[in-house]
Design a protein around this motif. Structure first.
Motif, PDB file in Angstrom:
ATOM      1  N   TYR A 109      -6.721  19.223 -11.530  1.00 20.91           N
ATOM      2  CA  TYR A 109      -6.517  17.788 -11.297  1.00 20.91           C
ATOM      3  C   TYR A 109      -7.758  17.147 -10.689  1.00 20.91           C
ATOM      4  O   TYR A 109      -8.208  16.078 -11.137  1.00 20.91           O
ATOM      5  CB  TYR A 109      -5.317  17.562 -10.380  1.00 20.91           C
ATOM      6  CG  TYR A 109      -5.018  16.097 -10.150  1.00 20.91           C
ATOM      7  CD1 TYR A 109      -4.184  15.399 -11.014  1.00 20.91           C
ATOM      8  CD2 TYR A 109      -5.605  15.407  -9.087  1.00 20.91           C
ATOM      9  CE1 TYR A 109      -3.921  14.046 -10.822  1.00 20.91           C
ATOM     10  CE2 TYR A 109      -5.351  14.054  -8.894  1.00 20.91           C
ATOM     11  CZ  TYR A 109      -4.518  13.385  -9.751  1.00 20.91           C
ATOM     12  OH  TYR A 109      -4.275  12.040  -9.564  1.00 20.91           O
ATOM     13  N   GLU A 110      -8.329  17.782  -9.680  1.00 21.58           N
ATOM     14  CA  GLU A 110      -9.482  17.196  -8.990  1.00 21.58           C
ATOM     15  C   GLU A 110     -10.686  17.089  -9.906  1.00 21.58           C
ATOM     16  O   GLU A 110     -11.402  16.074  -9.912  1.00 21.58           O
ATOM     17  CB  GLU A 110      -9.827  18.019  -7.751  1.00 21.58           C
ATOM     18  CG  GLU A 110      -8.782  17.963  -6.654  1.00 21.58           C
ATOM     19  CD  GLU A 110      -8.554  16.542  -6.156  1.00 21.58           C
ATOM     20  OE1 GLU A 110      -9.528  15.773  -6.077  1.00 21.58           O
ATOM     21  OE2 GLU A 110      -7.384  16.200  -5.853  1.00 21.58           O
ATOM     22  N   LYS A 111     -10.923  18.109 -10.717  1.00 19.95           N
ATOM     23  CA  LYS A 111     -12.065  18.091 -11.636  1.00 19.95           C
ATOM     24  C   LYS A 111     -11.870  17.047 -12.732  1.00 19.95           C
ATOM     25  O   LYS A 111     -12.807  16.351 -13.129  1.00 19.95           O
ATOM     26  CB  LYS A 111     -12.261  19.479 -12.259  1.00 19.95           C
ATOM     27  CG  LYS A 111     -12.737  20.544 -11.295  1.00 19.95           C
ATOM     28  CD  LYS A 111     -14.178  20.305 -10.870  1.00 19.95           C
ATOM     29  CE  LYS A 111     -14.688  21.438 -10.007  1.00 19.95           C
ATOM     30  NZ  LYS A 111     -16.089  21.200  -9.539  1.00 19.95           N
ATOM     31  N   TYR A 112     -10.637  16.940 -13.206  1.00 24.20           N
ATOM     32  CA  TYR A 112     -10.346  15.963 -14.256  1.00 24.20           C
ATOM     33  C   TYR A 112     -10.511  14.540 -13.707  1.00 24.20           C
ATOM     34  O   TYR A 112     -11.070  13.657 -14.366  1.00 24.20           O
ATOM     35  CB  TYR A 112      -8.926  16.163 -14.770  1.00 24.20           C
ATOM     36  CG  TYR A 112      -8.760  15.940 -16.264  1.00 24.20           C
ATOM     37  CD1 TYR A 112      -9.608  15.082 -16.979  1.00 24.20           C
ATOM     38  CD2 TYR A 112      -7.735  16.588 -16.970  1.00 24.20           C
ATOM     39  CE1 TYR A 112      -9.440  14.895 -18.341  1.00 24.20           C
ATOM     40  CE2 TYR A 112      -7.568  16.394 -18.334  1.00 24.20           C
ATOM     41  CZ  TYR A 112      -8.418  15.550 -19.021  1.00 24.20           C
ATOM     42  OH  TYR A 112      -8.260  15.359 -20.376  1.00 24.20           O
ATOM     43  N   ARG A 113     -10.034  14.330 -12.501  1.00 26.07           N
ATOM     44  CA  ARG A 113     -10.185  13.012 -11.880  1.00 26.07           C
ATOM     45  C   ARG A 113     -11.657  12.669 -11.680  1.00 26.07           C
ATOM     46  O   ARG A 113     -12.081  11.519 -11.899  1.00 26.07           O
ATOM     47  CB  ARG A 113      -9.462  12.976 -10.532  1.00 26.07           C
ATOM     48  CG  ARG A 113      -9.526  11.606  -9.851  1.00 26.07           C
ATOM     49  CD  ARG A 113      -8.700  11.562  -8.595  1.00 26.07           C
ATOM     50  NE  ARG A 113      -9.232  12.462  -7.577  1.00 26.07           N
ATOM     51  CZ  ARG A 113      -8.734  12.565  -6.341  1.00 26.07           C
ATOM     52  NH1 ARG A 113      -7.664  11.874  -5.999  1.00 26.07           N
ATOM     53  NH2 ARG A 113      -9.273  13.401  -5.479  1.00 26.07           N
ATOM     54  N   GLU A 114     -12.442  13.653 -11.306  1.00 22.15           N
ATOM     55  CA  GLU A 114     -13.876  13.435 -11.124  1.00 22.15           C
ATOM     56  C   GLU A 114     -14.526  12.996 -12.432  1.00 22.15           C
ATOM     57  O   GLU A 114     -15.364  12.086 -12.448  1.00 22.15           O
ATOM     58  CB  GLU A 114     -14.516  14.738 -10.623  1.00 22.15           C
ATOM     59  CG  GLU A 114     -15.988  14.630 -10.251  1.00 22.15           C
ATOM     60  CD  GLU A 114     -16.553  15.932  -9.723  1.00 22.15           C
ATOM     61  OE1 GLU A 114     -17.704  15.928  -9.259  1.00 22.15           O
ATOM     62  OE2 GLU A 114     -15.844  16.966  -9.782  1.00 22.15           O
ATOM     63  N   VAL A 115     -14.125  13.630 -13.526  1.00 33.19           N
ATOM     64  CA  VAL A 115     -14.674  13.284 -14.843  1.00 33.19           C
ATOM     65  C   VAL A 115     -14.264  11.863 -15.235  1.00 33.19           C
ATOM     66  O   VAL A 115     -15.097  11.062 -15.698  1.00 33.19           O
ATOM     67  CB  VAL A 115     -14.193  14.295 -15.900  1.00 33.19           C
ATOM     68  CG1 VAL A 115     -14.476  13.783 -17.309  1.00 33.19           C
ATOM     69  CG2 VAL A 115     -14.859  15.639 -15.685  1.00 33.19           C
ATOM     70  N   VAL A 116     -12.997  11.539 -15.060  1.00 34.57           N
ATOM     71  CA  VAL A 116     -12.502  10.205 -15.410  1.00 34.57           C
ATOM     72  C   VAL A 116     -13.242   9.133 -14.613  1.00 34.57           C
ATOM     73  O   VAL A 116     -13.671   8.098 -15.165  1.00 34.57           O
ATOM     74  CB  VAL A 116     -10.986  10.120 -15.168  1.00 34.57           C
ATOM     75  CG1 VAL A 116     -10.504   8.670 -15.214  1.00 34.57           C
ATOM     76  CG2 VAL A 116     -10.234  10.950 -16.202  1.00 34.57           C
TER      77      VAL A 116
END
Length: 251
Positions: A109-116
């Motif tokens: 979740y944290e990595k995906y949010r960072e990408v978004v």
């Protein structure tokens, strides 16, 4: 014609499992959902998806492709299938260990949010694709095809005697993708439901139980095109995809 870039896994790339003539191998299909959508919607997509890709590599890959992103109208993201998977050989050899998925759920979740947020900061529109379901019995047969009987027994013991556990992890990661889209205010295209509506998922999956076959790719294409067509006409041209061309879309 809109320009779109895509990052993600082998499903986005258009990979299928071919076991014709007893030659089991992965290859790209000309009947991928991206190609189908491109033909229908006329959108350009430069596809950087990779086989086996996880969200942990996404930001570095996207950073290397900034010129392509700068020239795009939106960015398609599809991660989670590989992130939610397990190191099955390790489980087969030591089922008593507390083995976690390839990418722990909180890290995912944290990595995906960072990408978004990185893409949004660049002034581009991120669009997320949901995670496809898998056929657990087919998938387990495939990943354990070279295991000894004892190793296969270890895997089943670790799963609690039922393959449904594998589906549960896919569902948890899919829920995180949905939460992320809602919290960050970005578009999510649901390509999961068309498969769940089918009584026999095997008909739409490759023999490995995780990659959609060409019939499955058609399902994905229909879901994406329907999602685009349901939007207001003025939004339809805004975004879609193609990996050699493809389609997805909108804000």
């Amino acid at each position: 014609m809109k320009n779109v870039v895509g990052f993600g896994d082998s499903v986005l790339k258009g990979v299928v499992f071919n076991n014709d003539n007893n030659e089991s191998k992965y290859e790209l299909t000309d009947m991928s959902f991206t190609n189908i959508c491109t033909e229908r919607l006329g959108i350009n997509l430069e596809n950087f998806a990779r086989f086996g890709n996880t969200i942990t590599h996404a930001l570095s890959e996207i950073t290397r492709r900034l010129p392509a992103i700068d020239g795009s109208d939106c960015v398609i993201l599809k991660y989670g299938g590989n992130d939610s998977d397990f190191p099955w050989k390790s489980i087969a050899e030591n089922p008593d260990r507390n083995i976690r998925p390839n990418t722990p759920l909180d890290v995912f979740y944290e990595k995906y949010r960072e990408v978004v947020r990185f893409i949004k900061a660049k002034g581009k529109t991120p669009i997320l694709l949901s995670i496809l379901p898998l056929e657990p019995d087919m998938y387990l047969d495939y990943v354990s095809r070279n295991f000894t009987p004892e190793q296969k027994s270890n895997v089943m013991a670790w799963l609690g005697g039922q393959t449904k556990c594998i589906i549960n992890y896919h569902e948890m990661y899919n829920l995180e993708v949905m939460k992320l889209a809602r919290r960050e205010g970005v578009r999510l295209i649901d390509i999961t439901s068309p498969f769940l509506e089918k009584r026999d998922l095997r008909e739409y999956m490759c023999p490995d139980g995780i990659h959609p076959n060409e019939k499955g790719h058609k399902l994905i294409a229909e879901a994406i095109c329907n999602a685009v067509n349901e939007d207001a006409p003025e939004l339809q041209p805004r975004c879609v995809s193609n990996f050699r061309g493809a389609s997805f879309c909108f804000d």
